[in-house]
Scaffold this motif. Structure first.
Motif, mmCIF file in Angstrom:
data_model
loop_
_atom_site.group_PDB
_atom_site.id
_atom_site.type_symbol
_atom_site.label_atom_id
_atom_site.label_comp_id
_atom_site.label_asym_id
_atom_site.label_seq_id
_atom_site.Cartn_x
_atom_site.Cartn_y
_atom_site.Cartn_z
ATOM 1 N N SER A 31 42.606 48.403 48.969
ATOM 2 C CA SER A 31 41.782 48.284 50.180
ATOM 3 C C SER A 31 40.876 49.493 50.352
ATOM 4 C CB SER A 31 42.678 48.133 51.410
ATOM 5 O OG SER A 31 43.431 46.945 51.342
ATOM 6 N N THR A 32 41.391 50.682 50.047
ATOM 7 C CA THR A 32 40.597 51.906 50.160
ATOM 8 C C THR A 32 39.451 51.923 49.149
ATOM 9 O OG1 THR A 32 42.520 53.152 50.952
ATOM 10 C CG2 THR A 32 40.687 54.427 50.065
ATOM 11 N N ILE A 33 39.747 51.561 47.909
ATOM 12 C CA ILE A 33 38.733 51.574 46.848
ATOM 13 C C ILE A 33 37.595 50.602 47.149
ATOM 14 C CG2 ILE A 33 38.297 51.003 44.413
ATOM 15 C CD1 ILE A 33 41.208 51.915 43.860
ATOM 16 N N LEU A 34 37.942 49.393 47.613
ATOM 17 C CA LEU A 34 36.934 48.352 47.829
ATOM 18 C C LEU A 34 36.366 48.352 49.245
ATOM 19 C CD1 LEU A 34 36.034 46.421 45.560
ATOM 20 C CD2 LEU A 34 38.282 47.360 45.129
ATOM 21 N N ASP A 89 34.793 36.855 38.434
ATOM 22 C CA ASP A 89 35.372 37.694 39.487
ATOM 23 C C ASP A 89 35.320 39.170 39.098
ATOM 24 O OD1 ASP A 89 35.921 35.568 41.150
ATOM 25 O OD2 ASP A 89 37.949 35.280 40.392
ATOM 26 N N GLY A 90 35.491 39.434 37.797
ATOM 27 C CA GLY A 90 35.389 40.813 37.319
ATOM 28 C C GLY A 90 34.010 41.389 37.571
ATOM 29 N N LEU A 97 32.129 47.779 43.291
ATOM 30 C CA LEU A 97 32.478 49.163 42.978
ATOM 31 C C LEU A 97 31.232 50.023 42.760
ATOM 32 C CD1 LEU A 97 35.419 48.534 40.469
ATOM 33 C CD2 LEU A 97 35.629 49.648 42.695
ATOM 34 N N LEU A 98 30.194 49.415 42.167
ATOM 35 C CA LEU A 98 28.983 50.158 41.833
ATOM 36 C C LEU A 98 27.902 50.070 42.912
ATOM 37 C CD1 LEU A 98 28.755 49.170 38.060
ATOM 38 C CD2 LEU A 98 29.537 51.349 39.012
ATOM 39 N N LEU A 109 29.112 51.288 32.153
ATOM 40 C CA LEU A 109 29.496 51.837 33.455
ATOM 41 C C LEU A 109 30.374 50.866 34.244
ATOM 42 C CD1 LEU A 109 29.226 54.176 35.441
ATOM 43 C CD2 LEU A 109 27.141 53.106 36.324
ATOM 44 N N SER A 110 30.035 49.578 34.210
ATOM 45 C CA SER A 110 30.839 48.606 34.959
ATOM 46 C C SER A 110 32.228 48.452 34.347
ATOM 47 C CB SER A 110 30.122 47.249 35.027
ATOM 48 O OG SER A 110 29.862 46.737 33.743
ATOM 49 N N LYS A 111 32.308 48.491 33.017
ATOM 50 C CA LYS A 111 33.625 48.435 32.356
ATOM 51 C C LYS A 111 34.446 49.670 32.714
ATOM 52 C CE LYS A 111 32.069 45.788 28.315
ATOM 53 N NZ LYS A 111 31.817 45.831 26.862
ATOM 54 N N SER A 112 33.774 50.814 32.730
ATOM 55 C CA SER A 112 34.455 52.062 33.078
ATOM 56 C C SER A 112 34.965 52.032 34.514
ATOM 57 C CB SER A 112 33.491 53.237 32.878
ATOM 58 O OG SER A 112 34.091 54.450 33.268
ATOM 59 N N SER A 113 34.173 51.442 35.421
ATOM 60 C CA SER A 113 34.581 51.386 36.833
ATOM 61 C C SER A 113 35.826 50.512 37.002
ATOM 62 C CB SER A 113 33.441 50.862 37.702
ATOM 63 O OG SER A 113 33.181 49.498 37.461
#
Length: 201
Positions: A31-34, A89-90, A97-98, A109-113
């Protein structure tokens, strides 16, 4: 070959441990991350032969590729966690995230995130496990992949279950109001399951 029996009451105990770790730390971290609340539900903990991986395959995964992150924790107790979701969904997850409205193809970058998110969520789960059962563990580097669920599962299943040829598995599903969905599969072998049950506070 030696057999490693786990009883139904022991499987229920494992479910209680996993549920407590997910509910106290992992949901909060997600919840915090998103930046939005997530609900979760956790499934029943099962024991199965390593040749019975189809029992862990969700029905919706037959026709779509999955985005997945695998993290293994080693130390007092060895546990693997596979985070996965349909590829579309990924992309939604990575876009949020980005700070993007939409994501086309996966970029480095998206894979890394996504990998780093899996690492953080795993850390929250393993920290809760350490607090709950006083066990010390170290996390391996997370790995990101896109493939069929069965192909994605074979690597951690073999990694975790090679010695006993059997697995203990428990799945959890997370959902947000904006329809972000993520699944988590916790896997360990019966030897480490017994260690976890025998570890006292």
């Amino acid at each position: 070959m030696q057999t490693y029996a786990i009883t139904e009451p022991e499987l229920e105990q494992l479910s209680e441990i996993f549920n407590k770790c997910v509910s106290t730390r992992t949901v909060e971290s997600l919840s915090t991350i998103l930046g939005e609340p997530f609900d979760y539900k956790i499934g029943k903990t099962k024991m199965l032969d390593i040749s019975e991986l189809d029992e862990l395959t969700p029905a919706f995964s037959d026709s779509v590729d999955m985005s997945a992150v695998y993290v293994k924790q080693t130390g007092d107790i060895d546990v693997g966690i596979l985070y996965y979701m349909p590829e579309k969904d990924g992309k939604k997850f990575a876009a949020k995230l980005l700070g993007l409205k939409k994501l086309g193809a996966f970029s480095k970058l998206s894979k890394s995130s996504l990998s780093e998110t899996g690492n953080i969520l795993s850390g929250s789960f393993f920290n809760a496990l350490a607090i709950e059962k006083h066990c010390k563990t170290t996390s391996d580097m997370p790995g990101f992949a896109i493939d069929t669920f069965r192909s994605l599962l074979e690597i951690p299943a073999t990694d975790i279950g090679i010695e006993t040829q059997s697995l203990i598995a428990c799945d959890a599903e997370f959902n947000s109001q904006s329809d972000l969905r993520l699944r988590m599969l916790i896997i360990l072998d019966p030897i480490n399951a017994k260690k976890l049950l025998d570890t006292h506070i």
